[in-house]
Design a protein around this motif. Sequence first.
Motif, PDB file in Angstrom:
ATOM      1  N   GLN A 307      57.635  86.443  29.989  1.00  0.00           N
ATOM      2  CA  GLN A 307      57.603  84.971  29.883  1.00  0.00           C
ATOM      3  C   GLN A 307      56.450  84.428  30.725  1.00  0.00           C
ATOM      4  O   GLN A 307      56.204  84.895  31.846  1.00  0.00           O
ATOM      5  CB  GLN A 307      58.949  84.365  30.318  1.00  0.00           C
ATOM      6  CG  GLN A 307      59.129  82.966  29.775  1.00  0.00           C
ATOM      7  CD  GLN A 307      60.599  82.575  29.621  1.00  0.00           C
ATOM      8  OE1 GLN A 307      61.502  83.280  30.077  1.00  0.00           O
ATOM      9  NE2 GLN A 307      60.857  81.437  28.988  1.00  0.00           N
ATOM     10  N   GLU A 308      55.764  83.438  30.163  1.00  0.00           N
ATOM     11  CA  GLU A 308      54.469  83.016  30.700  1.00  0.00           C
ATOM     12  C   GLU A 308      54.492  82.694  32.196  1.00  0.00           C
ATOM     13  O   GLU A 308      53.623  83.134  32.945  1.00  0.00           O
ATOM     14  CB  GLU A 308      53.984  81.799  29.912  1.00  0.00           C
ATOM     15  CG  GLU A 308      52.496  81.650  29.922  1.00  0.00           C
ATOM     16  CD  GLU A 308      52.067  80.584  28.928  1.00  0.00           C
ATOM     17  OE1 GLU A 308      51.576  80.960  27.853  1.00  0.00           O
ATOM     18  OE2 GLU A 308      52.265  79.380  29.224  1.00  0.00           O
ATOM     19  N   THR A 403      52.370  87.553  26.327  1.00  0.00           N
ATOM     20  CA  THR A 403      53.296  86.587  26.944  1.00  0.00           C
ATOM     21  C   THR A 403      53.930  85.712  25.881  1.00  0.00           C
ATOM     22  O   THR A 403      53.450  85.634  24.754  1.00  0.00           O
ATOM     23  CB  THR A 403      52.558  85.673  27.945  1.00  0.00           C
ATOM     24  OG1 THR A 403      51.533  84.983  27.233  1.00  0.00           O
ATOM     25  CG2 THR A 403      51.969  86.450  29.090  1.00  0.00           C
ATOM     26  N   ARG A 405      56.448  81.810  25.530  1.00  0.00           N
ATOM     27  CA  ARG A 405      56.901  80.625  26.269  1.00  0.00           C
ATOM     28  C   ARG A 405      58.394  80.404  26.153  1.00  0.00           C
ATOM     29  O   ARG A 405      59.073  80.131  27.118  1.00  0.00           O
ATOM     30  CB  ARG A 405      56.176  79.393  25.756  1.00  0.00           C
ATOM     31  CG  ARG A 405      54.739  79.389  26.204  1.00  0.00           C
ATOM     32  CD  ARG A 405      54.010  78.135  25.810  1.00  0.00           C
ATOM     33  NE  ARG A 405      52.600  78.305  26.129  1.00  0.00           N
ATOM     34  CZ  ARG A 405      51.649  77.520  25.698  1.00  0.00           C
ATOM     35  NH1 ARG A 405      51.931  76.485  24.940  1.00  0.00           N
ATOM     36  NH2 ARG A 405      50.397  77.748  26.038  1.00  0.00           N
TER      37      ARG A 405
END
Length: 786
Positions: A307-308, A403, A405
Motif C-alpha cells: 500500500q502506497e 504499489t 492505494r
Amino acid sequence: MTTREIFETMDYGPAPESAAEALDWIATRGPAFGHFIDGGFTRPGQTFATRNPATGVELAQITQGTQDDVDAAIAAATKAFPKWAKLSCHARAKYLYALARLLQKHARLFAVLETLDNGKPVREARDIDIPLAQRHFYHHAGLAQLRDAELPGHAPIGVCGQVIPWNFPLLMLAWKIAPALAAGNTVVLKPAEYTSLTALLFGQICQEAGLPKGVVNIVTGDGRTGEAIVTHPGTAKIAFTGSTAVGRRIREQTAGMGKSLTLELGGKSPYIVFDDADIDSAIEGLVDAIWFNQGQVCCAGSRLLVQEGIAGDFHTRLKARMAKLRVGDPLDKCIDMGALVDPVQLAAIKRMVDANTEGQTHHAPVALPDGGCFYPPTLITGLSTASPLMQDEIFGPVLVSTTFRTPVEAVEIANNTRYGLAATLWTENLNLALDIAPKLAAGVVWVNATNLFDAAAPFGGVRESGFGREGGWEGLSAYLKPTAKQAPIRPIAPFPAPEASTAPEAPGIDRTAKLYIGGKQARPDGGYSQAIWSRRGKLLGHAGIGNRKDIRNAVEAARGAGGWAKATAHNRAQVLYFIAENLSARGDEFARRLRDLTACAQARAEAEVAATIERLFSYAAWADKMDGRVAQVPIRGVALAMREPVGVIGALAPDEAPLLGLVSLFAPAIAMGNRVVVVPSRAYPLAATDLYQVLDTSDLPGGVVNMVTGDVQDLGQTLAAHADVDALWSFAGGVDAARLEAASSGNLKRTWINSDAPDWLARNAEGRAFLDQATEVRTIWVPYGE
Ligand code: NAI
C-alpha cells in the motif's frame, strides 16, 4: 573468532551437514542408475549426468527412458492394477503407512540427497520437504483406510502417468503417488531430469515396504520420456506439475483420449501488504514467499503489492533484510539460500532480468560462492503492470514490486495476471482480510502467513495455473471415478422433413424460437433457422441457428451477470424453486411438446417433466448445502476449504431427455453461483426454447442462463476456444471430444466431455458429481494469534 566478537557481529560460522552417507548410497547403488520397473531396478541404458548445482560436480548417471522403457513400466502397472485395486482398504492403508515409516526412517538420507541433487538448503529439505512428504503418506494411509466408507460408489481409475518438476522432487512425488495408491491406482512416475535421485531412492523404499511389484514404477528421463508416458494409451489418468507451456501441450496431446487430467502449473502469485499490517512479520513472510527454495516455487509470492503510504518504509526495511540473507553451500545449515537447480535455470533468470529496462533493480549486497548456480536475492521496483517481469513467471529469487492505494485497486492489480495459483495478504484487520481473500483469483490464499502446505489441505490453481486439487479428500477424488451405471452417448438425428409430395398443413401463426441471451430473446446473428419436424412430418416450429457471434454475445452476457455468484445461496435456491413452480404450472404443455418432439409415449413425456421439476428441487436444496470444510492442518489456525463457483460454464446438452438433460446441466451450475451458456439438443431444441419463457417469469437475473441453439459441435468449438469461458461440459451426442479438448487448451479451462451418460431419469444423474464440476475449492489459511 572470540565469543565477544561473535556477540558483537552476531555472525556465526558454518554448520555443514555431511554428504558422506548420501554419496555412499550413490556409489553403492549407482553411480549409473536404471529405472525402477515392476519392483526392480533395470540396467542403466543410455545415460546423462545429474550434477550438484552448487559445485557443478557430477553425482550420478541417469537413464534416459525410451519408448520401450515406458511400455515396460506401463505394462507392469497394468498387470499390477487389478490385484492392487481389489485389496481391502486396510491392506492398502498398511502399505502407505509402511512407506511413511520408511521415509521417516531414512529422512536424513533423503534430505541430504535432495540437497545434493537440487541445490536447496539442507535446512529446508530436512525441515520442510521430507517431513511434508512423510506427512503426505501418513495422511493418505488414513484416506486409504477410509476410502470405501467415505466415498462409496467410487473405483480407482487405472494406471496413472505422473510427471513432476525439479523444485520439490520428493515432495511432488509424494503428492502424486500417495493419493494415487490410496485410491487403488498403480503409477508410472517420471521425476524431472535434473533431480531423479530421491525418486530412485523411493523405489528402494517401495521394495523395503514389500509393495507388490508394478504398483509403483519410476522411469527417468527428460521431456521426451514424459511425453511417451502422457500420450501412452495405457495411462488412464495423467497428473502433471510443471510449466504452463508443457501443461498446455499435454492438454492438447491428450485431447480426446478419454484420460482424466489434472494440471498444477505456474503462477505469479501476489503478496499484498496493507498499511495496517505487522510490517516485520510481512517482511519475514516475504523471505519465505520468494527466497524459500531460491524462489523456485510454483506458488512463490513473486509479485509484491504494497500500500502506497508504507511503500517507502517497507522497501527500506526489506532491503535491510535482504542484505542479511546468506547465500551459500546448501549443505551448510546456516544459509538461507542455496543454488538454483541447473545452469540452464540460472541463465534463464539472468536473461529475463537483464532484458528488463524498466524500474530499479536491487540485488542484495550478499557474497555469492564461486562457481555453482547462485543468484542474489533481487528486488525490482517501479515496473508497469504490463511489464513482462510483472506478468511472467521468473521462477527464481526475484521479487517484483508495485504499489496500490485502495483495497479495490489491490484486488484489481492482484488479479491482473493469467495465473491463479496462490495469494498472500497481510493486514491486522480481519474484516478486510476476509473481504479480500475471496475476491482474489487464486486457489490458495494465505492470510498473515505464506507458503503453508499440508496433506489435509487442498492445493491447486485456477485460470492458467491449471485445474484439479491435490491434498485432502478433494485430492483423493481426483484419483477415483464413479461406478454408477452409464451408457454410451449416441447422437439422435432430428426427424427429417416430409417428402415434398406430402401436402403441407395449413399454416398457423409462424413461431420461430429465438436464442436466449442476457435474459432477452435474440434473433440469431446469421439470420438462419432450422425447421423442426415431428416423426409424422408435422412442422413443430423453427429454431434459430446460432453462430460464433451469438456465442460471444452469450458469454459476454454471462460474464456481465457476475452478481449471481454473490447472491446468497438461499436466494439462488428460491429462484430454482420458482422455476420448478412455474414449470409445474405448465407441465401438461411441456409433456405434450416432448411427446411431439421426440415421439415418445405420453407417460414417458410426463415422467420427464415430473423428473425435471424434481431435479430443480434437488438443486434448490443443494444450493445452500454444498458446504466447504475446515481442513485439519497442523497449525494453530484454520484452513478453510471453500466451495466456489467455477465462473462461466459452457454446456452442451444431451439429445436424450431434451428438457430434463438440459436442466440437469444448468441447474447444478447456477445453484452453485455459475452462469451458463447452454447449447440445447440439436434434434429437439424446442423443449429448451419453451423453457426460457419459464425462466423469464422466475426472477432469474438476465445472463445467468443463456441458450444458443444450433450446431452443437460448431457452437461447442467456439465455447471451448473462448478465453472468457471457465469450463466446458458436454453430454451431447456426436461431438468430437478431441477437437473440443484441444481447443480448451488456450486458457486451460476445465473440461468435462462425456462419452457416457447416466439415465437422466435416474437418481445418479444428479448430485455430487455435477456439483463437484460446478465448484472449485479455494483454500484460505488463517493462522490464529499474534
Ligand atoms: P517443465 O514443465 O518443462 O518440466 C516439468 C516436468 O515435465 C519435467 O519432469 C519434464 O521432464 C517434463 N516434461 C517436459 N516436457 C514434457 C512433455 N512435452 N511432456 C511431458 N512431460 C514433459 O519445466 P522446466 O523446463 O523444468 O522449467 C521451465 C520453467 O517452467 C521454469 O523456469 C519455471 O518457470 C516453470 N516451472 C514451473 C513449475 C511449477 O511448479 N509451477 C515447476 C517447474 C518449472
